[in-house]
Design a protein around this motif. Structure first.
Motif, PDB file in Angstrom:
ATOM      1  N   UNK A 155      -0.888   3.558   5.792  1.00  0.00           N
ATOM      2  CA  UNK A 155       0.198   2.660   6.201  1.00  0.00           C
ATOM      3  C   UNK A 155      -0.242   1.738   7.336  1.00  0.00           C
ATOM      4  N   UNK A 156       0.264   0.504   7.268  1.00  0.00           N
ATOM      5  CA  UNK A 156       0.107  -0.459   8.368  1.00  0.00           C
ATOM      6  C   UNK A 156       1.466  -1.116   8.583  1.00  0.00           C
ATOM      7  N   UNK A 157       2.046  -0.939   9.800  1.00  0.00           N
ATOM      8  CA  UNK A 157       3.426  -1.348  10.014  1.00  0.00           C
ATOM      9  C   UNK A 157       3.643  -2.513  10.957  1.00  0.00           C
ATOM     10  N   UNK A 215     -10.366  -2.503  11.031  1.00  0.00           N
ATOM     11  CA  UNK A 215     -11.375  -2.249  12.059  1.00  0.00           C
ATOM     12  C   UNK A 215     -10.776  -2.215  13.477  1.00  0.00           C
ATOM     13  N   UNK A 216      -9.458  -2.295  13.583  1.00  0.00           N
ATOM     14  CA  UNK A 216      -8.828  -2.341  14.901  1.00  0.00           C
ATOM     15  C   UNK A 216      -8.511  -0.952  15.425  1.00  0.00           C
ATOM     16  N   UNK A 221      -6.711   4.641  15.061  1.00  0.00           N
ATOM     17  CA  UNK A 221      -6.225   5.770  15.858  1.00  0.00           C
ATOM     18  C   UNK A 221      -4.935   6.378  15.313  1.00  0.00           C
ATOM     19  N   UNK A 222      -4.390   5.779  14.273  1.00  0.00           N
ATOM     20  CA  UNK A 222      -3.234   6.375  13.598  1.00  0.00           C
ATOM     21  C   UNK A 222      -3.740   7.210  12.427  1.00  0.00           C
ATOM     22  N   UNK A 228      -9.767   5.648   5.864  1.00  0.00           N
ATOM     23  CA  UNK A 228      -9.850   4.396   5.110  1.00  0.00           C
ATOM     24  C   UNK A 228     -11.015   3.539   5.627  1.00  0.00           C
ATOM     25  N   UNK A 229     -11.136   3.390   6.960  1.00  0.00           N
ATOM     26  CA  UNK A 229     -12.230   2.612   7.537  1.00  0.00           C
ATOM     27  C   UNK A 229     -13.574   3.248   7.223  1.00  0.00           C
TER      28      UNK A 229
END
Length: 407
Positions: A155-157, A215-216, A221-222, A228-229
């Motif tokens: 997930x990316x929120x 890459x952030x 960190x979540x 995934x990275x």
């Protein structure tokens, strides 16, 4: 400086000190700037990625120069990694990179979207993802490699705009990852929106990714997003040198002013502000004149008229009419000398004629006044009536000459 002034300065300094203390101790506001810089620990910096990459590869080089210059100055082999919100190489630089890839190297570019020249070269098209049914603007990404867990979605929120590859050449292009709106925890991706592709180019290959947020620090960190990275990095040959670009970064290091180092440190910054405030206070209080205010001294009142009136009343009340008449006549003769510029040493017909002409009086009136003055001059005592007549004749004589004296 007065005691009250010192108290005011002390209160101002205490207030400033309190403000500085509160400002330095209050929690810093979270910086959501999309930096992607390897030295930034803010959410959208890539400090964590840089640290982890050093663990899986022994040959990682940070490149701060433009790729065109770096490739021209160095004969390098391996993988060149670019990731940022936006990257635009330009025609000459892109051709240099493609020639380098054609020689058997790997190019990975991660950006929200790509320049038209690169897409045309690889026969690709991109299209923005429709957000009509995604009110929360939340997304999930997934890798499709059969060696990885294809059921895992990450997930990316953070609200943003994403692109996907549209109408790809399946014979030349391998699909690496998909993107979709967030459907819930552990829910698989349903829409086949391709956001990562791999394509051979000459003797090398090119990997394009429309999700640079992978890459952030915020994403990695979540947990379990770090998987995934790590899956993306598995497409790189870690036995070969890896070159990480920092030139195309929104948060790259550069100094816009000599004051940058001073103002970039909180302690030095507040010390600088304190000096400026102290100088301002000094100018406000010490810039004033230190001499006490000069009191207003009012000029002495001219009491000559009052004094004259007092003396004349004293003479009048004591019955000294002759003395009053004498002073009145002497004052009148002085008036003639100073106003009409006539000598009073000899009074005759010529004097009366000149006095009449210069005073704007008739000869008869002038002669009557002179004769009355000569008459009372020969007397020893004067009555009130004679004194009042003398005053009346003199005042009437002067009144005809007022238009001249006013000029």
């Amino acid at each position: 400086m007065t005691k009250k002034g010192k108290i005011y300065i002390s209160l101002v300094l205490l207030t400033i000190l309190a403000i500085v203390t509160v400002e330095m101790n209050k929690p810093k506001e979270l910086n959501w700037f999309p930096s992607y810089a390897t030295h930034h620990k803010i959410p959208f910096g890539s400090y964590v990625f840089s640290e982890q990459l050093q663990r899986i590869s022994e040959d990682v080089t940070i490149v701060e120069r433009p790729p065109f210059e770096y490739l021209k100055a160095n004969n390098i082999k391996g993988t060149y990694v670019f990731y940022n919100g936006g990257i635009n190489f330009g025609e000459q630089e892109l051709n240099a990179l493609l020639d380098w890839v054609d020689a058997g190297n790997t190019l990975m570019v991660s950006a929200v979207d790509f320049e038209a020249k690169l897409l045309d070269t690889l026969n690709l098209n991109t299209k923005s993802i429709n957000t009509v049914a995604n009110f929360n603007n939340e997304y999930q990404v997934q890798l499709v490699n059969p060696r990885l867990d294809k059921t895992a979605a990450y997930k990316f929120g953070r609200p943003t705009t994403f692109f996907h590859f549209h109408d790809i050449d399946t014979l030349q292009t391998n699909v690496v990852g998909l993107i979709d709106k967030y459907r819930g925890e552990n829910e698989p991706v349903e829409d086949s929106l391709i956001n990562i592709i791999k394509q051979p180019f000459g003797d090398g290959e090119i990997i394009l990714n429309t999700f640079p947020q992978a890459f952030t620090n915020y994403f990695m960190l979540n947990s379990p997003n770090q998987n995934y990275t790590a899956g993306l990095l598995s497409y790189l040959d870690t036995s070969q040198p890896i070159y990480i670009d920092t030139y195309y970064k929104s948060g790259k290091k550069f100094y816009t002013s000599p004051m940058y180092i001073l103002l970039n440190n909180d302690s030095l910054k507040w010390a600088y502000y304190m000096v400026l405030i102290a100088v301002l206070i000094y100018i406000i209080f010490e810039g004033k004149r230190k001499q006490r205010a000069i009191p207003i001294v009012r000029p002495l009142k001219n009491q000559t008229v009052d004094f004259t009136r007092t003396i004349s009343n004293m003479y009048y009340e004591n019955g000294k009419h002759k003395d009053i008449a004498y002073h009145k006549v002497q004052h009148f003769l002085d008036y003639i000398r100073n106003t009409m510029y006539l000598s009073t040493s000899e009074i005759n017909d010529s004097f009366i004629k000149n006095l009449s002409a210069r005073s704007n009086n008739t000869i008869e009136d002038t002669k009557k006044l002179i004769e009355f003055i000569e008459q009372i001059d020969g007397k020893t005592h004067l009555s009130n009536t004679e004194l009042e007549r003398l005053n009346t004749l003199i005042e009437n004589f002067k009144s005809h000459n007022q238009w001249k004296t006013k000029q």
